[in-house]
Design an enzyme around this catalytic site. Sequence first.
Site, PDB file in Angstrom:
ATOM      1  N   CYS A 145      -5.733  13.389  17.456  1.00 28.34           N
ATOM      2  CA  CYS A 145      -6.733  14.312  18.005  1.00 28.34           C
ATOM      3  C   CYS A 145      -6.124  15.664  18.322  1.00 28.34           C
ATOM      4  CB  CYS A 145      -7.363  13.727  19.267  1.00 28.34           C
ATOM      5  SG  CYS A 145      -8.424  12.337  18.890  1.00 28.34           S
ATOM      6  N   HIS A 146      -5.074  15.678  19.107  1.00 28.57           N
ATOM      7  CA  HIS A 146      -4.518  16.954  19.541  1.00 28.57           C
ATOM      8  C   HIS A 146      -3.017  17.019  19.345  1.00 28.57           C
ATOM      9  CE1 HIS A 146      -8.265  16.110  21.736  1.00 28.57           C
ATOM     10  NE2 HIS A 146      -8.562  17.290  21.309  1.00 28.57           N
ATOM     11  N   GLY A 147      -2.474  16.071  18.576  1.00 26.75           N
ATOM     12  CA  GLY A 147      -1.086  16.189  18.134  1.00 26.75           C
ATOM     13  C   GLY A 147      -0.010  15.843  19.143  1.00 26.75           C
TER      14      GLY A 147
END
Lengths: 181, 427
Positions: A145-147
């Site tokens: 999702c956001h690494g």
Amino acid sequence: MAHATETTQTTRRDFLMLATGAAGAVGLGAVVVPLVSQLAPDAQTIAAGAPMDVDLGPIAEGQAIKLFWRGKLIFVRHRTKKEIDEARAVNVATLPDPQTDQARVKEGHEQFLIVYGNCTHLGCVPLGNSPGDPKGDYDGWFCPCHGSHYDSSGRIRKGPAPLNLPIPPYAFNADTKIRIG
Amino acid sequence: MSGHSTYVPKTGFERWLDARLPIVRLMHDSAVSYPVPRNLNYLWTFGGILVFMLVAQIVTGVILAMHYTPHATMAFNSVEHIMRDVNFGWLLRYLHSNGASMFFVAVYVHIFRGLYYGSYKAPREVLWILGVVIFLLMMATAFMGYVLPWGQMSFWGATVITNLFSALPVVGETIVTFLWGGYSVDNPTLNRFFSLHYLLPFMIFGVVILHIWALHVVGQNNPTGVEVKNVQKDTVPFTPYATIKDIFGMVCFIFVFAYFVFYQPNFMGHADNYIPANPAVTPTHIVPEWYFLPFYAILRAIPDKLGGVLAMFAAIAVLAFLPWLDTSKVKSMRYRPVARVLFWAFLVVCIVLGYLGAMPAEEPFVTYSRIFTALYFGYFISLVLVGIFEKPAKLPNSIADSVLANTKGGSGASLAAATASEPNAKG
């Protein structure tokens, strides 16, 4: 009309004003409690969080499974020797959320890492359990999702997540059997 | 602007009612005789379009609620039941889901209209802030509505957005548990979101009434930003002039809406949401609906959890402070050579942020997101300074003067006299 009440004396109206106001404040507080409290997890949801027994025997080395307890996702990972060594070789002081690998597993059962399976950033499920999954830069998990990157001890190493994957409450009651909760 | 009432009850019943509940008088004064600036362009029709969209969403939504089941094990199937079994269910659901997108199309045009023509400036600050409140309520409503089909995007969208609150220090975790009604997004979450999704549109309706009330107290802004000076010369009555213009704009808008509903009903959705919710697997590429993308890009741009959440909310909250951030006395960007360039740059920044929000969280998109987040906030900061240094172009003396200058290259007082009497002649 109000000539009689325009005095400096305390009147019955003043008394009624204060008494009604006080009763109203208490009443409002009493009403807010149930209105807010009903939002909390209900009895059924809490009851579903009874302790759960899991047999780790069938999990082969290098394999990981997902299970649910209290509606929350839990990863159980049977770590390889290499993964354990990597997790222990790191200088703890350099980590965003410093914690030793020893503190995150049970002594004598170092091969089993048991963590909650939701990213501490915004709750997505990090990849890394299945053989084909990306495991991130540290042989653990990678959240798409956001690494965020987690290492083989479930500790946050890189990305926006602030904390390590939390450890659920559990204990070994046999060599490969645990009770969660 | 709301002058003396010109309503004259015609029948005996109207006189009887007017003395008891002057509702016909209220309607007449606010939608018939109400004076509107004569130079309004089609961007001003979006207020009416938004009212139409709100009513359309409420009507289709109330009907969908008759066929939908708000339960974690049944919600997904009940939506498919609506699509396959209910008479015209496919149409009603596509109207509702595309309606949400079109609602945001209209509100973004409406907001940028206000930004360009300085509609947020005195005396319209309260009107503007009420608009920001409506925008916030719309976002909450749209988000909770998107959760209801209980597909993969529904579930993980709900997880990510509710987890935003866990960034708050100390109380964060408790707040999230109370939002969920459990230890993860589950059936209690779905139930309360359904309840609130049904409630919020009516709250929007209430704030819309305040918004229109405030509008009718201060009067509409107009493309010149010059206030009405002479009601006779500068304005026309709402009916028929604004009424027909609003309805014409609305019909054109409905053509676009209908195109999506009938030809591209899933264009603005995500295929992943046709997979039932699975709490064990997150879709590899999780993105919100398009109308949240710029804010989502800002959230991801900040490498700190709490910082990202604060920046995202600040991106919306900063709008409410705009009336005081913009220091220029000139309302319309038409007469602001520097601020006008900044406005168009800001529009581009918002679109680029939307693009970046749809991209995966990796380089080079992360770096670009940071640059464009800085530019987003930079617009608001620059307006503080530009208002002080900028030398505005010459403003027209009145709305009537500007209209005449536009129509005939602007010669003569005789034209002014002729057009000034036009409303009465036509009306």
